[in-house]
Design an enzyme around this catalytic site. Structure first.
Site, mmCIF file in Angstrom:
data_model
loop_
_atom_site.group_PDB
_atom_site.id
_atom_site.type_symbol
_atom_site.label_atom_id
_atom_site.label_comp_id
_atom_site.label_asym_id
_atom_site.label_seq_id
_atom_site.Cartn_x
_atom_site.Cartn_y
_atom_site.Cartn_z
ATOM 1 N N THR A 174 39.055 80.135 29.435
ATOM 2 C CA THR A 174 38.897 79.714 28.052
ATOM 3 C C THR A 174 37.626 78.921 27.839
ATOM 4 O O THR A 174 37.234 78.163 28.718
ATOM 5 C CB THR A 174 40.071 78.758 27.740
ATOM 6 O OG1 THR A 174 41.250 79.516 27.709
ATOM 7 C CG2 THR A 174 39.907 78.014 26.445
ATOM 8 N N VAL A 227 51.848 82.755 23.708
ATOM 9 C CA VAL A 227 50.842 81.835 23.186
ATOM 10 C C VAL A 227 50.629 80.747 24.238
ATOM 11 O O VAL A 227 51.600 80.193 24.759
ATOM 12 C CB VAL A 227 51.308 81.211 21.848
ATOM 13 C CG1 VAL A 227 50.357 80.108 21.406
ATOM 14 C CG2 VAL A 227 51.408 82.294 20.776
ATOM 15 N N ASP A 253 48.191 77.215 25.620
ATOM 16 C CA ASP A 253 47.941 75.854 25.122
ATOM 17 C C ASP A 253 46.776 75.807 24.123
ATOM 18 O O ASP A 253 46.724 74.908 23.277
ATOM 19 C CB ASP A 253 47.596 74.933 26.297
ATOM 20 C CG ASP A 253 46.353 75.411 27.049
ATOM 21 O OD1 ASP A 253 46.266 76.623 27.340
ATOM 22 O OD2 ASP A 253 45.477 74.580 27.332
ATOM 23 N N GLY A 282 48.080 77.578 30.728
ATOM 24 C CA GLY A 282 48.445 76.898 29.491
ATOM 25 C C GLY A 282 49.843 76.332 29.477
ATOM 26 O O GLY A 282 50.087 75.259 28.895
HETATM 27 C C1 SD4 Z 1 45.864 79.880 28.291
HETATM 28 N N1 SD4 Z 1 44.632 77.895 28.779
HETATM 29 O O1 SD4 Z 1 46.039 80.765 27.459
HETATM 30 C C2 SD4 Z 1 44.513 79.246 28.359
HETATM 31 C C3 SD4 Z 1 43.655 80.080 29.236
HETATM 32 C C4 SD4 Z 1 42.595 79.322 29.907
HETATM 33 O O2 SD4 Z 1 41.071 79.015 31.454
HETATM 34 O O3 SD4 Z 1 42.285 78.232 29.661
HETATM 35 N N2 SD4 Z 1 41.958 79.779 30.846
HETATM 36 O O4 SD4 Z 1 46.730 79.517 29.076
#
Ligand code: SD4
Length: 331
Positions: free
Chosen positions: A189, A218, A220, A243
């Site tokens: 992300t 979904v 975080d 997440g």
């Molecule tokens: C998630 N936190 O959808 C996000 C993905 C992510 O580094 O951060 N990847 O869980």
């Protein structure tokens, strides 16, 4: 629930996919604790793709623009880059082969907007901003979020690139039930935090989430307080990694509250990672990283495993920082 057990060695061995970035040669700092500074502009963002997002955000700030505009402009770069396989266009699809995106934006005044499980729209961060400015709500999801985006003039776009389709088909052939580990390859992300010259803070976070996730999952990133949080009185934080683990700890809100209590940004991130660890018995098999920006311009980060890095752009330029981690680098 389906935990990613037994995958640690594999993700520790991963090499960043983004090694081809033109900013590859940016300096890599070995310390995560920059000295105290006095104010902005400052931009900090997750992973190496943060370098080009920072460049764009910095342009806005250097032109006298505000923190919120800078945060949105920065992550839009990552969203439209098909080479970044975990955000926006070209993001890994879910287990049904559908790319679904999560994003949120927050202003240090407390205003915020978010979208989750959004399909067919390349810039979910801008849809999130419209949710914030054009509706009485904070969050829209799924078909409703898409309907809103189209009504706001966002053009539907095919987000599944040939590369992502090929990988998905391979995944189906090999073992459609296998869920890849949390690593820089499938799970990075972009979370980006900004501080403008007037002392305003903003945060933006956008992702295609975990590769081959359940349809409708979904993470975080679009959850205010989990994937990001911003408060002009204190600073801002954002998260990356698994997440589900971040949500259990209300991670980004926790980082900001720890800074409010007087902790240095790095120390706040470290304490939040400790909380994640306490709430997630499988912590050795997952990655979680936080970055933080104090309103006085100090930055910091901390993570579980040492494969996470982040980009900082301030008066000293744009550079990568390697934060400390719970699991030592040589383990
Ligand atoms: C998630 N936190 O959808 C996000 C993905 C992510 O580094 O951060 N990847 O869980």
């Amino acid at each position: 629930m389906n935990h990613p057990r037994g995958t640690r060695r594999r993700f520790l061995q991963q090499v960043p996919l983004l090694a081809a970035t033109p900013l590859l040669n940016a300096k890599l700092d070995s310390t995560a604790i920059p000295a105290a500074r006095s104010g902005g502009p400052v931009v900090i963002s997750t992973w190496r793709h943060g370098l080009s997002a920072n460049e764009e955000a910095w342009k806005v700030l250097a032109d006298g623009g505000n923190a919120l505009d800078a945060a949105e402009a920065g992550v839009r770069i990552t969203e439209s880059d098909p080479e970044v396989r975990t955000v926006g266009l070209g993001g890994f699809p879910d287990r049904d082969g559908i790319v679904t995106l999560d994003a949120a934006i927050m202003d240090g005044s407390g205003d915020c907007g978010s979208v989750a499980a959004l399909e067919d729209i390349m810039h979910p961060i801008s849809v999130a901003r419209r949710v914030m400015t054009e509706t009485p709500h904070v969050m829209l999801v799924g078909a409703g979020a898409r309907q809103f985006a189209v009504a706001q003039g966002f053009a539907p776009t095919e987000l599944l690139t040939e590369a992502s389709r090929r990988d998905y088909e391979k995944w189906l052939e090999e073992d459609g039930s296998y869920r890849p580990p949390i690593n820089v390859e499938n799970h990075d992300t972009i979370g980006l935090l900004t501080l403008d010259k007037d002392g305003n803070i903003a945060a933006a976070c956008t992702t295609s989430g975990a590769a081959y996730k359940y349809h409708g999952r979904v993470g975080d990133s679009p959850i205010i307080g989990a994937g990001l949080y911003a408060d002009n009185e204190v600073g801002a934080a954002t998260a990356t990694g698994w997440g589900e683990a971040v949500i259990r700890a209300c991670g980004s809100f926790l980082v900001v509250e720890l800074m409010r209590q007087g902790h240095d940004p790095t120390e706040a991130c470290k304490l939040a990672v400790e909380r994640v660890i306490a709430k997630n018995p499988d912590w050795k098999d997952i990655q979680v990283g936080f970055i933080a920006l104090h309103k006085d311009g100090r930055t910091g980060g901390y993570c579980i495993h040492p494969d996470f890095d982040y980009a900082v752009y301030d008066g000293e330029g744009n550079r990568m920082v390697l934060p400390d981690s719970k699991v030592p680098r040589n383990e």
